[in-house]
Design a protein around this motif. Structure first.
Motif, PDB file in Angstrom:
ATOM      1  N   THR A  54       9.948  -1.165  -0.665  1.00  0.00           N
ATOM      2  CA  THR A  54      10.729  -0.389   0.307  1.00  0.00           C
ATOM      3  C   THR A  54      11.345   0.846  -0.362  1.00  0.00           C
ATOM      4  O   THR A  54      11.928   1.686   0.318  1.00  0.00           O
ATOM      5  CB  THR A  54      11.887  -1.223   0.917  1.00  0.00           C
ATOM      6  OG1 THR A  54      12.819  -1.548  -0.129  1.00  0.00           O
ATOM      7  CG2 THR A  54      11.383  -2.495   1.572  1.00  0.00           C
ATOM      8  N   LEU A  55      11.249   0.948  -1.688  1.00  0.00           N
ATOM      9  CA  LEU A  55      11.907   2.025  -2.440  1.00  0.00           C
ATOM     10  C   LEU A  55      10.863   3.001  -2.985  1.00  0.00           C
ATOM     11  O   LEU A  55       9.745   2.590  -3.306  1.00  0.00           O
ATOM     12  CB  LEU A  55      12.702   1.417  -3.613  1.00  0.00           C
ATOM     13  CG  LEU A  55      13.695   0.320  -3.203  1.00  0.00           C
ATOM     14  CD1 LEU A  55      14.160  -0.458  -4.417  1.00  0.00           C
ATOM     15  CD2 LEU A  55      14.881   0.936  -2.464  1.00  0.00           C
ATOM     16  N   ASP A  56      11.228   4.289  -3.083  1.00  0.00           N
ATOM     17  CA  ASP A  56      10.319   5.283  -3.658  1.00  0.00           C
ATOM     18  C   ASP A  56      10.186   4.971  -5.155  1.00  0.00           C
ATOM     19  O   ASP A  56      11.163   5.087  -5.899  1.00  0.00           O
ATOM     20  CB  ASP A  56      10.900   6.687  -3.449  1.00  0.00           C
ATOM     21  CG  ASP A  56      10.034   7.756  -4.098  1.00  0.00           C
ATOM     22  OD1 ASP A  56       8.856   7.487  -4.387  1.00  0.00           O
ATOM     23  OD2 ASP A  56      10.558   8.865  -4.333  1.00  0.00           O
ATOM     24  N   HIS A  57       9.000   4.542  -5.575  1.00  0.00           N
ATOM     25  CA  HIS A  57       8.896   4.104  -6.964  1.00  0.00           C
ATOM     26  C   HIS A  57       7.517   4.329  -7.576  1.00  0.00           C
ATOM     27  O   HIS A  57       6.528   4.498  -6.866  1.00  0.00           O
ATOM     28  CB  HIS A  57       9.274   2.625  -7.093  1.00  0.00           C
ATOM     29  CG  HIS A  57       8.199   1.666  -6.665  1.00  0.00           C
ATOM     30  ND1 HIS A  57       7.842   1.484  -5.346  1.00  0.00           N
ATOM     31  CD2 HIS A  57       7.412   0.832  -7.380  1.00  0.00           C
ATOM     32  CE1 HIS A  57       6.884   0.583  -5.269  1.00  0.00           C
ATOM     33  NE2 HIS A  57       6.594   0.170  -6.487  1.00  0.00           N
ATOM     34  N   ALA A  58       7.513   4.355  -8.914  1.00  0.00           N
ATOM     35  CA  ALA A  58       6.280   4.281  -9.697  1.00  0.00           C
ATOM     36  C   ALA A  58       6.385   3.010 -10.529  1.00  0.00           C
ATOM     37  O   ALA A  58       7.461   2.703 -11.049  1.00  0.00           O
ATOM     38  CB  ALA A  58       6.157   5.489 -10.618  1.00  0.00           C
ATOM     39  N   ALA A  59       5.292   2.269 -10.637  1.00  0.00           N
ATOM     40  CA  ALA A  59       5.342   1.016 -11.396  1.00  0.00           C
ATOM     41  C   ALA A  59       4.088   0.858 -12.235  1.00  0.00           C
ATOM     42  O   ALA A  59       3.023   1.377 -11.883  1.00  0.00           O
ATOM     43  CB  ALA A  59       5.474  -0.175 -10.451  1.00  0.00           C
ATOM     44  N   VAL A 106      -0.689   2.295 -17.396  1.00  0.00           N
ATOM     45  CA  VAL A 106       0.103   3.420 -17.913  1.00  0.00           C
ATOM     46  C   VAL A 106       0.339   4.387 -16.756  1.00  0.00           C
ATOM     47  O   VAL A 106      -0.578   4.644 -15.967  1.00  0.00           O
ATOM     48  CB  VAL A 106      -0.664   4.170 -19.028  1.00  0.00           C
ATOM     49  CG1 VAL A 106       0.169   5.328 -19.576  1.00  0.00           C
ATOM     50  CG2 VAL A 106      -1.065   3.231 -20.155  1.00  0.00           C
ATOM     51  N   ALA A 107       1.558   4.904 -16.644  1.00  0.00           N
ATOM     52  CA  ALA A 107       1.840   5.953 -15.653  1.00  0.00           C
ATOM     53  C   ALA A 107       2.572   7.085 -16.369  1.00  0.00           C
ATOM     54  O   ALA A 107       3.351   6.832 -17.298  1.00  0.00           O
ATOM     55  CB  ALA A 107       2.694   5.406 -14.518  1.00  0.00           C
ATOM     56  N   VAL A 108       2.302   8.312 -15.962  1.00  0.00           N
ATOM     57  CA  VAL A 108       3.008   9.456 -16.537  1.00  0.00           C
ATOM     58  C   VAL A 108       3.843  10.083 -15.434  1.00  0.00           C
ATOM     59  O   VAL A 108       3.347  10.362 -14.342  1.00  0.00           O
ATOM     60  CB  VAL A 108       2.028  10.473 -17.148  1.00  0.00           C
ATOM     61  CG1 VAL A 108       2.772  11.750 -17.547  1.00  0.00           C
ATOM     62  CG2 VAL A 108       1.333   9.875 -18.361  1.00  0.00           C
TER      63      VAL A 108
END
Ligand code: ZN
Length: 245
Positions: A54-59, A106-108
């Motif tokens: 429900t939240l604006d996120h990167a995971a 991996v996320a940048v």
């Protein structure tokens, strides 16, 4: 922009909700960075995923996240962790499984690389000392790195020239200024801290002020322990939450 940095929620919905309440009190946040292991150990895997979504996120994926959907092996887990992971896997619905399976290793995000373990071994390596941190800095394509997995709040600093790194144990409520050097930062664990302090651990990054702040938040550990006992998760795993290890 204010970024909240969470790691190792580990199916602990009550700790996650306490952190989100604490964030609201501190003026909220714009985006959430989740460093993996949203599931495993605790009793509410699907509920934690649903709330996160429900939240604006990167995971990014943690070892427990991918073990729960058979994308990595359970072999490195001890018997209790493996039992809890299997129990977590059995509680997931299709939408949870596809969410976990779709997470990148991996996320940048701007200047930051997000990984669960380390840039060179995103699922499994623990960055616990200066030597591991230096290898991680060498492997990075961004100036800074955010990691989880160790369940300990830790900061490693390196100058802009590739000299030796040094380690700092961040203290709650004391902002740290990102000025000049390179950072590798672990915000500690939301759902299963291991530094002897049972309170949920998380961090906020203020991109304008360029400061990191670590926070610890009390939550109802006994309620989590009761639910773990009710559903038959390993007893020792519930006990350790009360002692923070
Ligand atoms: Zn973990």
């Amino acid at each position: 922009m204010r970024y909240v940095i969470l790691a190792d929620i580990h199916s602990n919905l009550i700790a996650l909700e306490a952190v989100l309440r604490d964030l609201k009190r501190r003026g909220g946040f714009d985006r959430l960075w989740c460093l993996g292991d949203t599931v495993g150990y605790g009793p509410w895997p699907g509920e934690c995923i649903d709330l996160l979504r429900t939240l604006d996120h990167a995971a990014v994926a943690g070892n427990h996240d991918w073990a729960a959907v058979d994308k990595t092996s359970l072999d490195p887990f001890n018997a209790e962790a493996a039992a809890a992971c299997r129990w977590n896997a059995g509680r997931l619905e299709e939408r949870h499984r596809s969410y976990l399976a779709s997470l990148p290793q991996v996320a940048v995000e701007g200047e930051f690389t997000l990984v669960h373990g380390s840039p060179q071994d995103p699922l499994w390596e623990y960055v616990l000392d200066v030597r591991a941190a230096e290898h991680s800095f060498d492997a990075l394509t961004t100036p800074h790195c955010l990691v989880g997995h160790a369940h300990l709040p830790l900061l490693f600093l390196r100058g802009l020239q590739d000299g030796p790194a040094r380690m700092v144990v961040p203290q709650p409520g004391e902002p740290l200024a990102l000025d000049g050097g390179r950072w590798l930062f672990n915000p500690g664990a939301v759902g299963q801290p291991r530094d002897g302090d049972p309170r949920a651990s998380y961090a906020l990054y203020d991109a304008e002020a360029r400061t990191f702040s670590l926070y610890r938040m009390e939550y109802d550990v006994a309620a989590v322990q009761r639910e773990m006992a009710r559903v038959g998760l390993p007893r020792r795993m519930a006990q350790r939450l009360g002692q923070g290890w």
